[in-house]
Design a protein around this motif. Structure first.
Motif, short mmCIF file in Angstrom:
data_model
loop_
_atom_site.label_atom_id
_atom_site.label_comp_id
_atom_site.label_asym_id
_atom_site.label_seq_id
_atom_site.Cartn_x
_atom_site.Cartn_y
_atom_site.Cartn_z
N ILE A 189 0.87 -1.17 0.00
CA ILE A 189 0.00 0.00 0.00
C ILE A 189 0.90 1.22 0.00
CG2 ILE A 189 -1.86 1.24 1.15
CD1 ILE A 189 -2.57 -1.35 2.61
N LYS A 190 0.88 1.95 -1.09
CA LYS A 190 1.74 3.13 -1.20
C LYS A 190 0.92 4.39 -0.94
CE LYS A 190 4.96 5.61 -4.22
NZ LYS A 190 5.85 5.51 -5.39
N THR A 191 1.45 5.27 -0.09
CA THR A 191 0.89 6.62 0.06
C THR A 191 2.01 7.60 -0.26
OG1 THR A 191 1.40 6.73 2.43
CG2 THR A 191 -0.76 5.86 1.81
N GLU A 234 -5.83 6.38 4.40
CA GLU A 234 -5.81 5.61 3.15
C GLU A 234 -5.45 4.15 3.40
OE1 GLU A 234 -3.74 7.19 -0.15
OE2 GLU A 234 -4.84 9.09 -0.13
N VAL A 235 -4.51 3.91 4.32
CA VAL A 235 -4.16 2.53 4.65
C VAL A 235 -5.37 1.82 5.26
CG1 VAL A 235 -2.73 1.05 6.10
CG2 VAL A 235 -1.70 2.98 4.89
N ASP A 236 -6.03 2.49 6.22
CA ASP A 236 -7.20 1.88 6.86
C ASP A 236 -8.30 1.59 5.85
OD1 ASP A 236 -6.01 1.90 9.31
OD2 ASP A 236 -7.14 3.59 10.10
N ASP A 237 -8.55 2.54 4.96
CA ASP A 237 -9.61 2.36 3.96
C ASP A 237 -9.31 1.18 3.05
OD1 ASP A 237 -12.09 3.43 2.64
OD2 ASP A 237 -10.70 3.60 0.95
N GLU A 252 -8.96 4.67 15.73
CA GLU A 252 -9.39 5.91 15.12
C GLU A 252 -8.39 6.31 14.04
OE1 GLU A 252 -11.56 7.86 19.03
OE2 GLU A 252 -9.82 8.81 18.11
N THR A 253 -8.89 6.91 12.99
CA THR A 253 -8.00 7.44 11.96
C THR A 253 -7.23 8.61 12.52
OG1 THR A 253 -9.47 6.73 10.20
CG2 THR A 253 -7.89 8.48 9.67
#
Length: 317
Positions: A74-76, A138-141, A303-304
């Motif tokens: 997972i790239k951000t 974004e990782v969580d999603d 939590e995010t």
């Protein structure tokens, strides 16, 4: 390259770019067109354009060879972001009121010169940590929607978050003020990521720009060399199960590179990005070897609350 054997796995038997069905890649391309990249690992994914690569290519190949389970990267990544401001982690205290006021004054002085509307302190302070929260979100999603992104995952027993790579630093070189707090901010970043995802191995890719081709009068690169990279090395030394891969030797010498023009993108050298990914992957493997047999807890929910460039590497069972 004289070492063609090192790159042969990038091509398939027909001479096309190889694809791995055991390593997948996800990236939301903010600033590079709409949409999300969801693909088997191959060339042209993480750089925003076909035929280009980022460090994730070789990193993914090494993780795929090392791990028995399918791997997801997972790239951000967002350009032009600092750790001191944009990726500032929650556990790092805000700068002092004096520092904040000084920065606001400089911003609004520039706004006045360029006939832009001045901003308030509240508007400015909202920038602090915005991209850390966006990274985690974004990782969580992605993790919450694995069954949609990868239908084959629906029958799986779950996933393991196996590691975190932090490869960022250029924008903290814009001033000694930002660079001087890099070490503490990075320690806080690793702490906060682990608070959420468990005591995962962490690899830091250093800001090795200019090791072999610095311009003597380039203050930005010199601040990276004198402040940011030493801070990255020092932060890794303070933390358990964290190692820093020093990237300076990955820069491929070239007779035309007589200045630092383009050095912030490593002169767009695919071989340099390959070597950086190779170093990050080998460093992560060494941490995973040391962590073998340790239980890594994954929170049920949180939590995010990060590129630069960062990667989470969950294993899909």
């Amino acid at each position: 390259s004289p070492n063609k054997e090192h790159f042969k796995h990038l091509l398939d038997e027909d001479g096309n770019w190889s694809r791995r069905n055991d390593v997948w890649f996800v990236w939301r391309k903010q600033g590079r067109g709409e949409g999300q990249v969801v693909s088997e690992l191959t060339v042209g994914l993480g750089a925003g354009e076909p035929g280009k690569i980022g460090p994730e290519l070789q990193f993914g190949h090494l993780m795929g060879d090392y791990l028995q389970e399918p791997v997801l990267l997972i790239k951000t990544a967002w350009g032009g972001k600092s750790l001191a401001i944009d990726f500032r982690p929650p556990s790092a205290a805000m700068p002092t009121p004096e520092v904040l006021q000084s920065r606001l004054d400089r911003i609004n002085e520039s706004n006045a010169k360029n006939q832009r509307v001045p901003i308030s302190m509240a508007q400015m302070t909202r920038e602090y940590g915005h991209y850390y929260r966006k990274m985690i979100g974004e990782v969580d999603d992605t993790l919450d929607n694995l069954g949609t992104l990868f239908p084959e995952f629906q029958n799986s027993e779950g996933y393991e978050i196996a590691g975190f790579v932090w490869f960022q630093g250029w924008n903290d070189g814009q001033s000694v003020e930002l660079a001087s707090e890099y070490e503490e901010n990075l320690v806080h970043l690793v702490h906060d990521v682990r608070q959420k995802y468990g005591p995962i191995p962490v690899v830091i890719g250093s800001s090795g720009f200019g090791k072999h081709a610095p311009s003597p009068n380039d203050g930005w690169v010199n601040r990276l060399r004198r402040h940011v990279e030493p801070a990255q090395i020092a932060a890794a030394a303070r933390l358990d199960n964290v190692r820093c891969f020093e990237t300076g030797d990955c820069l491929i010498p070239h007779p035309d590179r007589t200045s630092n023009s383009g050095i912030h993108h490593w002169f767009n050298s695919a071989e340099t990005y390959f070597l950086i990914g190779d170093g990050l992957g080998k460093t992560m493997k060494s941490l995973m070897d040391c962590s073998a047999g340790l239980s890594i807890a994954v929170p049920d929910s949180a939590e995010t609350a990060n590129e630069g460039s960062s990667h989470d590497v969950p294993q899909l069972d």
